[in-house]
Enzyme design. Structure first.
Site, PDB file in Angstrom:
ATOM      1  N   HIS A   1      -7.330 -58.417  70.639  1.00  0.00           N
ATOM      2  CA  HIS A   1      -6.892 -57.204  71.342  1.00  0.00           C
ATOM      3  C   HIS A   1      -5.905 -57.618  72.437  1.00  0.00           C
ATOM      4  O   HIS A   1      -6.121 -58.580  73.163  1.00  0.00           O
ATOM      5  CB  HIS A   1      -8.108 -56.499  71.936  1.00  0.00           C
ATOM      6  CG  HIS A   1      -7.755 -55.407  72.887  1.00  0.00           C
ATOM      7  ND1 HIS A   1      -6.833 -54.436  72.583  1.00  0.00           N
ATOM      8  CD2 HIS A   1      -8.196 -55.122  74.142  1.00  0.00           C
ATOM      9  CE1 HIS A   1      -6.722 -53.604  73.603  1.00  0.00           C
ATOM     10  NE2 HIS A   1      -7.531 -54.005  74.567  1.00  0.00           N
TER      11      HIS A   1
ATOM     12  N   ASN B   1      -1.163 -52.636  76.929  1.00  0.00           N
ATOM     13  CA  ASN B   1      -2.462 -52.416  76.299  1.00  0.00           C
ATOM     14  C   ASN B   1      -2.459 -51.031  75.644  1.00  0.00           C
ATOM     15  O   ASN B   1      -2.410 -50.027  76.332  1.00  0.00           O
ATOM     16  CB  ASN B   1      -3.547 -52.521  77.382  1.00  0.00           C
ATOM     17  CG  ASN B   1      -4.947 -52.346  76.834  1.00  0.00           C
ATOM     18  OD1 ASN B   1      -5.143 -51.896  75.704  1.00  0.00           O
ATOM     19  ND2 ASN B   1      -5.942 -52.674  77.638  1.00  0.00           N
TER      20      ASN B   1
ATOM     21  N   CYS C   1     -11.054 -49.674  73.298  1.00  0.00           N
ATOM     22  CA  CYS C   1     -10.139 -50.707  72.783  1.00  0.00           C
ATOM     23  C   CYS C   1     -10.689 -51.401  71.539  1.00  0.00           C
ATOM     24  O   CYS C   1      -9.955 -52.104  70.846  1.00  0.00           O
ATOM     25  CB  CYS C   1      -9.838 -51.733  73.864  1.00  0.00           C
ATOM     26  SG  CYS C   1      -9.063 -50.998  75.295  1.00  0.00           S
TER      27      CYS C   1
HETATM   28  O1  UT7 Z   1      -8.510 -53.187  77.156  1.00  0.00           O
HETATM   29  C1  UT7 Z   1      -9.834 -53.072  77.510  1.00  0.00           C
HETATM   30  C2  UT7 Z   1     -10.281 -54.121  78.392  1.00  0.00           C
HETATM   31  N1  UT7 Z   1      -9.436 -54.261  79.527  1.00  0.00           N
HETATM   32  C3  UT7 Z   1      -9.194 -55.461  79.983  1.00  0.00           C
HETATM   33  O2  UT7 Z   1      -9.600 -56.392  79.366  1.00  0.00           O
HETATM   34  C4  UT7 Z   1      -8.448 -55.603  81.282  1.00  0.00           C
HETATM   35  C5  UT7 Z   1      -9.080 -56.676  82.085  1.00  0.00           C
HETATM   36  N2  UT7 Z   1      -8.544 -56.881  83.407  1.00  0.00           N
HETATM   37  C6  UT7 Z   1      -7.276 -57.281  83.684  1.00  0.00           C
HETATM   38  O3  UT7 Z   1      -6.438 -57.397  82.825  1.00  0.00           O
HETATM   39  C7  UT7 Z   1      -6.979 -57.680  85.104  1.00  0.00           C
HETATM   40  O4  UT7 Z   1      -8.171 -57.683  85.844  1.00  0.00           O
HETATM   41  C8  UT7 Z   1      -5.938 -56.793  85.830  1.00  0.00           C
HETATM   42  C9  UT7 Z   1      -4.566 -57.060  85.276  1.00  0.00           C
HETATM   43  C10 UT7 Z   1      -6.303 -55.337  85.652  1.00  0.00           C
HETATM   44  C11 UT7 Z   1      -5.908 -57.118  87.323  1.00  0.00           C
HETATM   45  O5  UT7 Z   1      -5.633 -58.493  87.514  1.00  0.00           O
HETATM   46  P1  UT7 Z   1      -6.550 -59.357  88.500  1.00  0.00           P
HETATM   47  O6  UT7 Z   1      -5.977 -60.712  88.537  1.00  0.00           O
HETATM   48  O7  UT7 Z   1      -7.977 -59.206  88.050  1.00  0.00           O
HETATM   49  O8  UT7 Z   1      -6.283 -58.672  89.886  1.00  0.00           O
HETATM   50  P2  UT7 Z   1      -7.341 -58.028  90.902  1.00  0.00           P
HETATM   51  O9  UT7 Z   1      -7.795 -56.700  90.390  1.00  0.00           O
HETATM   52  O10 UT7 Z   1      -8.377 -59.033  91.275  1.00  0.00           O
HETATM   53  O11 UT7 Z   1      -6.405 -57.780  92.152  1.00  0.00           O
HETATM   54  C12 UT7 Z   1      -5.795 -58.881  92.864  1.00  0.00           C
HETATM   55  C13 UT7 Z   1      -4.885 -58.323  93.921  1.00  0.00           C
HETATM   56  C14 UT7 Z   1      -5.501 -57.203  94.768  1.00  0.00           C
HETATM   57  O12 UT7 Z   1      -5.025 -57.340  96.083  1.00  0.00           O
HETATM   58  P3  UT7 Z   1      -5.922 -58.050  97.209  1.00  0.00           P
HETATM   59  O13 UT7 Z   1      -7.174 -57.233  97.284  1.00  0.00           O
HETATM   60  O14 UT7 Z   1      -6.173 -59.445  96.716  1.00  0.00           O
HETATM   61  O15 UT7 Z   1      -5.057 -57.970  98.418  1.00  0.00           O
HETATM   62  C15 UT7 Z   1      -4.943 -55.944  94.166  1.00  0.00           C
HETATM   63  O16 UT7 Z   1      -4.875 -54.892  95.100  1.00  0.00           O
HETATM   64  O17 UT7 Z   1      -3.727 -57.733  93.303  1.00  0.00           O
HETATM   65  C16 UT7 Z   1      -3.560 -56.389  93.785  1.00  0.00           C
HETATM   66  N3  UT7 Z   1      -2.956 -55.599  92.716  1.00  0.00           N
HETATM   67  C17 UT7 Z   1      -1.627 -55.494  92.533  1.00  0.00           C
HETATM   68  N4  UT7 Z   1      -0.584 -56.016  93.189  1.00  0.00           N
HETATM   69  C18 UT7 Z   1       0.633 -55.727  92.742  1.00  0.00           C
HETATM   70  C19 UT7 Z   1      -3.602 -54.877  91.762  1.00  0.00           C
HETATM   71  N5  UT7 Z   1      -2.689 -54.304  90.954  1.00  0.00           N
HETATM   72  C20 UT7 Z   1      -1.476 -54.664  91.409  1.00  0.00           C
HETATM   73  C21 UT7 Z   1      -0.158 -54.388  90.992  1.00  0.00           C
HETATM   74  N6  UT7 Z   1       0.863 -54.949  91.683  1.00  0.00           N
HETATM   75  N7  UT7 Z   1       0.106 -53.623  89.924  1.00  0.00           N
END
Ligand code: UT7
Length: 325
Positions: free
Chosen positions: A252, A282, A112
């Site tokens: 970004h 993204n 990225c």
């Molecule tokens: O571009 C290069 C760099 N990339 C980035 O900078 C991306 C950085 N990360 C992010 O943008 C975020 O971490 C994400 C959008 C990928 C994820 O968001 P988050 O708030 O960090 O969620 P999480 O991974 O901590 O997951 C929270 C919950 C989980 O469920 P439990 O374990 O709390 O029950 C996941 O299973 O959300 C769940 N989850 C979803 N639920 C519905 C993960 N993806 C989804 C989804 N829909 N698509």
């Protein structure tokens, strides 16, 4: 001798993939995607498209904007993690399709941060006298390495390309400074491990789904905020300016919560932060040049403006650039 941006262009394939459509593919919903990421839709290239086709459209627009011909180019750089093929470089296909016969062409993989890295390399080459005009492209077809059964990643990524034409400049304006960093010890946070020398293509690579991108989202998020703030400060202090001097901040486009957290820590007012994430998702290396081209089109990036760009991505890699337009 330095370099300045004299043309910008972008292209995204017309077909979009909306949050509602993703609800039918994986266990997710529009509310979760919108509140956790800010993304509403992403553009997806149709089958048969090559990344260099996206590059070509964006580049033609950037060259027209610059008012120069492809044959005037000395350097073509494509920042990408989704090349047309392992060999040759996507930049060579682009050079051929554009008719930039005089230019040497290379790809650059900084995920990225690909556009920040490519801009920095092009600027350095111009400063070193290795060319006078460079085409710098950030382009991705992330749909080709996205696992549409993995809800934690498939909601994020989209396809597109953005291009900038750089020309030598001797009045001290243009690209004022670029700042690049990497930390390979954190490579596992964002990875696509199939198809290289470690896991060459074969039935097992596909069986184990190693041809898809994987990300430890939550941990990546924390590093992204810290590093993007740090490297933004580095660009400001190197040039003896403050965030108040910046006319437009282009981060970004990975996640709205990351953009807001970085903006808040830097003290940038919302109206100076460019965001188009809701329409593209993204797009990795393409996100910043797409944003630049749109900002220009919307009249938010004018001649004389001070532009701060910052990116973060797999590698890990991160970088910033301060530019006087
Ligand atoms: O571009 C290069 C760099 N990339 C980035 O900078 C991306 C950085 N990360 C992010 O943008 C975020 O971490 C994400 C959008 C990928 C994820 O968001 P988050 O708030 O960090 O969620 P999480 O991974 O901590 O997951 C929270 C919950 C989980 O469920 P439990 O374990 O709390 O029950 C996941 O299973 O959300 C769940 N989850 C979803 N639920 C519905 C993960 N993806 C989804 C989804 N829909 N698509």
């Amino acid at each position: 001798m330095g370099s300045k941006i004299i043309g910008l262009g972008m292209f995204a394939p017309p077909k979009t993939l909306t949050n509602d459509e993703l609800e039918k593919l994986v266990d997710t919903n529009d509310e979760w995607i919108t509140t956790r990421t800010g993304i509403r839709e992403r553009h997806i290239a149709p089958p048969g498209t090559a990344n260099s086709d996206l590059c070509l459209e964006a580049s033609r627009r950037a060259l027209a904007d610059a008012g120069i011909d492809a044959s005037d180019l000395d350097i073509v750089i494509v920042g990408t993690v989704t090349p047309d093929m392992p060999l040759p470089a996507t930049a060579c296909f682009l050079q051929m399709k554009l008719g930039a016969g005089r230019a040497f062409a290379l790809d650059l993989n900084a995920a990225c941060s690909g556009f920040m890295y490519s801009l920095s390399v092009a600027d350095a080459l111009i400063r070193a006298g290795r060319g006078r005009k460079a085409l710098v492209v950030g382009a991705e077809m992330l749909s080709s390495i996205t696992d549409y059964t993995d809800r934690s990643t498939c909601i994020l990524f989209g396809d597109g390309a953005g291009a900038a034409v750089l020309s030598e400049c001797d009045n001290g304006d243009g690209v004022l400074s670029c700042h690049l960093h990497s930390d390979g010890s954190l490579w596992e946070l964002i990875r696509c491990t199939g198809g290289g020398t470690v896991n060459p293509y074969g039935p097992e690579t596909v069986q184990n789904r190693l041809n898809f991108i994987r990300m430890a989202g939550n941990e990546t998020f924390k590093h992204a905020v810290t590093r993007m703030v740090e490297v933004s400060h580095e660009a400001l202090s190197r040039n003896g300016v403050t965030i108040d001097d910046v006319d437009l901040f282009v981060p970004h486009q990975a996640n709205m919560r990351i953009i807001s957290a970085v903006g808040k820590r830097l003290g940038v007012p919302d109206e100076k932060v460019f965001v188009n994430l809701e329409r593209y998702g993204n797009t990795s290396a393409a996100s910043i040049p797409i944003a630049l081209a749109e900002a220009r089109e919307q009249g938010r990036l004018s001649s004389g403006d001070l532009l701060l760009m910052v990116a973060f991505g797999g590698g890990l890699t991160w970088g910033s650039a301060l530019v006087r337009m």
